[in-house]
Design a protein around this motif. Structure first.
Motif, PDB file in Angstrom:
ATOM      1  N   THR A  73      -5.766  -6.078  -4.078  1.00 30.47           N
ATOM      2  CA  THR A  73      -4.767  -5.119  -4.529  1.00 30.47           C
ATOM      3  C   THR A  73      -4.393  -4.121  -3.444  1.00 30.47           C
ATOM      4  O   THR A  73      -5.194  -3.839  -2.548  1.00 30.47           O
ATOM      5  CB  THR A  73      -5.286  -4.355  -5.764  1.00 30.47           C
ATOM      6  OG1 THR A  73      -4.322  -3.380  -6.173  1.00 30.47           O
ATOM      7  CG2 THR A  73      -6.611  -3.648  -5.460  1.00 30.47           C
ATOM      8  N   ARG A 103       0.840  -1.188   0.000  1.00 25.37           N
ATOM      9  CA  ARG A 103       0.000   0.000   0.000  1.00 25.37           C
ATOM     10  C   ARG A 103       0.879   1.244   0.000  1.00 25.37           C
ATOM     11  O   ARG A 103       1.920   1.295   0.678  1.00 25.37           O
ATOM     12  CB  ARG A 103      -0.922   0.030   1.221  1.00 25.37           C
ATOM     13  CG  ARG A 103      -1.959  -1.061   1.242  1.00 25.37           C
ATOM     14  CD  ARG A 103      -3.018  -0.809   2.293  1.00 25.37           C
ATOM     15  NE  ARG A 103      -2.467  -0.639   3.631  1.00 25.37           N
ATOM     16  CZ  ARG A 103      -3.205  -0.524   4.730  1.00 25.37           C
ATOM     17  NH1 ARG A 103      -4.531  -0.564   4.635  1.00 25.37           N
ATOM     18  NH2 ARG A 103      -2.658  -0.390   5.904  1.00 25.37           N
ATOM     19  N   ASP A 105      -6.006   1.829  -4.209  1.00 23.23           N
ATOM     20  CA  ASP A 105      -7.310   2.208  -3.686  1.00 23.23           C
ATOM     21  C   ASP A 105      -8.370   1.958  -4.754  1.00 23.23           C
ATOM     22  O   ASP A 105      -8.061   1.581  -5.893  1.00 23.23           O
ATOM     23  CB  ASP A 105      -7.313   3.663  -3.191  1.00 23.23           C
ATOM     24  CG  ASP A 105      -7.048   4.679  -4.286  1.00 23.23           C
ATOM     25  OD1 ASP A 105      -7.457   4.459  -5.446  1.00 23.23           O
ATOM     26  OD2 ASP A 105      -6.439   5.731  -3.981  1.00 23.23           O
ATOM     27  N   LYS A 106      -9.624   2.139  -4.399  1.00 17.28           N
ATOM     28  CA  LYS A 106     -10.725   1.791  -5.299  1.00 17.28           C
ATOM     29  C   LYS A 106     -10.685   2.574  -6.606  1.00 17.28           C
ATOM     30  O   LYS A 106     -10.948   2.029  -7.680  1.00 17.28           O
ATOM     31  CB  LYS A 106     -12.070   2.003  -4.588  1.00 17.28           C
ATOM     32  CG  LYS A 106     -12.395   0.955  -3.542  1.00 17.28           C
ATOM     33  CD  LYS A 106     -13.752   1.211  -2.899  1.00 17.28           C
ATOM     34  CE  LYS A 106     -14.167   0.041  -2.013  1.00 17.28           C
ATOM     35  NZ  LYS A 106     -13.209  -0.234  -0.931  1.00 17.28           N
ATOM     36  N   LEU A 163      -7.882   1.344  -8.837  1.00 15.03           N
ATOM     37  CA  LEU A 163      -8.268   0.060  -9.414  1.00 15.03           C
ATOM     38  C   LEU A 163      -9.245   0.255 -10.561  1.00 15.03           C
ATOM     39  O   LEU A 163      -9.089  -0.345 -11.636  1.00 15.03           O
ATOM     40  CB  LEU A 163      -8.891  -0.825  -8.339  1.00 15.03           C
ATOM     41  CG  LEU A 163      -9.411  -2.180  -8.835  1.00 15.03           C
ATOM     42  CD1 LEU A 163      -8.266  -3.047  -9.347  1.00 15.03           C
ATOM     43  CD2 LEU A 163     -10.182  -2.892  -7.729  1.00 15.03           C
ATOM     44  N   THR A 219      -9.501  -3.729  -1.828  1.00 14.97           N
ATOM     45  CA  THR A 219      -8.551  -2.648  -2.079  1.00 14.97           C
ATOM     46  C   THR A 219      -7.947  -2.156  -0.765  1.00 14.97           C
ATOM     47  O   THR A 219      -8.275  -2.651   0.313  1.00 14.97           O
ATOM     48  CB  THR A 219      -9.245  -1.490  -2.800  1.00 14.97           C
ATOM     49  OG1 THR A 219     -10.281  -0.963  -1.969  1.00 14.97           O
ATOM     50  CG2 THR A 219      -9.852  -1.940  -4.125  1.00 14.97           C
TER      51      THR A 219
END
Length: 212
Positions: free
Chosen positions: A104, A50, A107-108, A111, A128
């Motif tokens: 993943t 992250r 972040d949203k 993505l 996410t």
């Protein structure tokens, strides 16, 4: 060839399904210069983690949120060079009834944008950065994805490209397949199986088949 039975497949995204490395590296170099950070050192262990976790390795806690937002904004300012990696679209289209999810460190919004540009479909379950308290190598994301799919993590295959993600998949109890699309095989030896890319992965009854 080896056939791996599984109840579901959990895919990492960046470096596994989507290649956005040039964009990410350009943004990181601009960002690092602004914050007085060595860009090569920052990038050396950023992939698969992250953004906020990696930023926290370099800046005081009270600066992490603002600095993360700045790096995210730099990455979001461009989409050139984002592509699906080899074999990805064909494999996802052929999975049929085998459940799959995304896990993943993005972040949203990242993505949504990157998969959209690359033409990678979004499944019903996509975990996410905002969904977990700790990022990879912590297994939280993979455990949550398995829970939402209603399967045991030990019955899942995790597909990853980075050491942090491989560690997360192993910690979740899954079987891990690593692709060497962003890291050399020597740094992915904790994975159960290693293939060059997803052109070497095919659907099989009740699982996936690897050509090694």
């Amino acid at each position: 060839m080896v056939t791996l039975p599984c109840a579901a497949v959990l895919f990492d995204v960046d470096g596994t399904l989507v290649d956005s490395t040039p964009l990410v590296e350009r943004a990181a170099r601009v960002w690092a210069a602004e914050y007085g950070i060595d860009a090569d050192e920052f990038l050396s262990d950023a992939h698969g983690r992250r953004t906020s976790d990696r930023v926290a390795d370099f800046l005081a806690a009270d600066r992490v949120r603002e600095a993360t937002a700045r790096l995210d904004a730099l990455e979001a300012s461009r989409t050139d060079g984002i592509t699906a990696l080899p074999g990805v679209l064909a494999l996802l289209a052929a999975l049929d009834d085998l459940p799959w999810a995304l896990v993943t460190s993005m972040d949203k919004e990242q993505l949504r944008v990157r998969t959209g540009v690359a033409g990678v479909p979004l499944p019903p379950v996509a975990i996410t950065a905002e969904d977990v308290p700790r990022g990879k190598p912590d297994p939280s994301g993979y455990l949550l994805a398995a829970e939402r799919l209603g399967v045991d993590p030990s019955a899942c295959l995790v597909v990853e490209d980075a050491p942090a993600g491989v560690a997360a998949g192993r910690a979740a109890g899954a079987t891990v397949v690593a692709v060497t699309t962003s890291h050399p095989a020597g740094s992915l030896t904790a994975a159960d199986h290693i293939v060059p890319d997803l052109t070497h992965v095919l659907p099989a009854p009740g699982g996936l088949r690897l050509t090694l």
